[in-house]
Design a protein around this motif. Sequence first.
Motif, short mmCIF file in Angstrom:
data_model
loop_
_atom_site.label_atom_id
_atom_site.label_comp_id
_atom_site.label_asym_id
_atom_site.label_seq_id
_atom_site.Cartn_x
_atom_site.Cartn_y
_atom_site.Cartn_z
N ARG A 155 0.92 -1.28 -0.07
CA ARG A 155 -0.12 0.02 -0.19
C ARG A 155 0.83 1.38 0.07
N ILE A 156 1.82 1.41 0.85
CA ILE A 156 2.74 2.36 0.93
C ILE A 156 3.59 2.65 -0.55
N VAL A 159 1.11 3.96 -3.05
CA VAL A 159 0.95 5.48 -2.78
C VAL A 159 2.12 6.12 -3.25
N SER A 160 3.08 5.93 -2.72
CA SER A 160 4.38 6.47 -3.26
C SER A 160 4.89 6.55 -4.69
N ALA A 203 -4.33 8.13 -5.49
CA ALA A 203 -3.75 7.59 -4.38
C ALA A 203 -4.72 6.84 -3.49
N ILE A 204 -5.46 7.75 -3.00
CA ILE A 204 -6.51 7.56 -1.98
C ILE A 204 -7.43 6.29 -2.25
N ASP A 207 -5.17 2.96 -2.20
CA ASP A 207 -4.96 2.71 -1.07
C ASP A 207 -6.10 2.07 -0.31
N LEU A 211 -6.39 -1.91 0.72
CA LEU A 211 -7.04 -2.40 2.01
C LEU A 211 -7.95 -3.29 1.90
#
Length: 226
Positions: A155-156, A159-160, A203-204, A207, A211
């Motif tokens: 997930r990180i 987004v990165s 990005a949101i 994520d 999730l």
Amino acid sequence: MTVPPDDCLARNEWICGEYLSTRRQILLDAVAQHLQLTAVSVLIGLVIALPLAVLARRWGWAAGPVLALTTILYTIPSLAMFSLLLPLYGLSATLVVAGLVLYSLTLLVRNILAGLRAVPEETRQAARGMGYGPIRLLLTVELPLALPAAMAGLRIAVVSAVSLVTVGAIVGHGGLGNLIYAGMNTYFKAQVLTASALCVVIAIAADVLLLGVQRLLTPWTRSTRG
């Protein structure tokens, strides 16, 4: 000639519905490129990170060098990274993907390794006692139990990557970053704000989607919390 009061493009306003309607295809193409660059780079990074993490877990001496190398790669500024890769890949989308893959390795390797290390040794011993070989043990016991930590890293990393793709605008392959870069050069307010907002939305959304996938794949974590 005076500017019509209802022409937000002519007034160069930050929020402009006319921009969305007249540049729809441009925005869709930029979003598609942004998603493609992000997905390809993270998937390649995952394919590389998984065996590295497994090897680092199997051979303890390899963990230090692997983590050190991936951490060093992550500390290189994005512009410098792309410049270092330029002689190999030229001004191409491959250059952006290669840079993003290298950045994702730190997050992916570290989290997958942490998940593998968190698997209780008694669980491994019990599986071996039931006749599990190394491959079966890895695929059916260790990796499933390491999944929560691995998904957190994924997930990180995603987004990165969504953020770093925009830097690819310097070589003409930055997805929405191309619009942001061009809009800043011409002070086109609506383009800068719209493209930036779409990056945040992507990005949101990514994520939240990951999730949800994590919760589906790890139902035991929900029962434990309950």
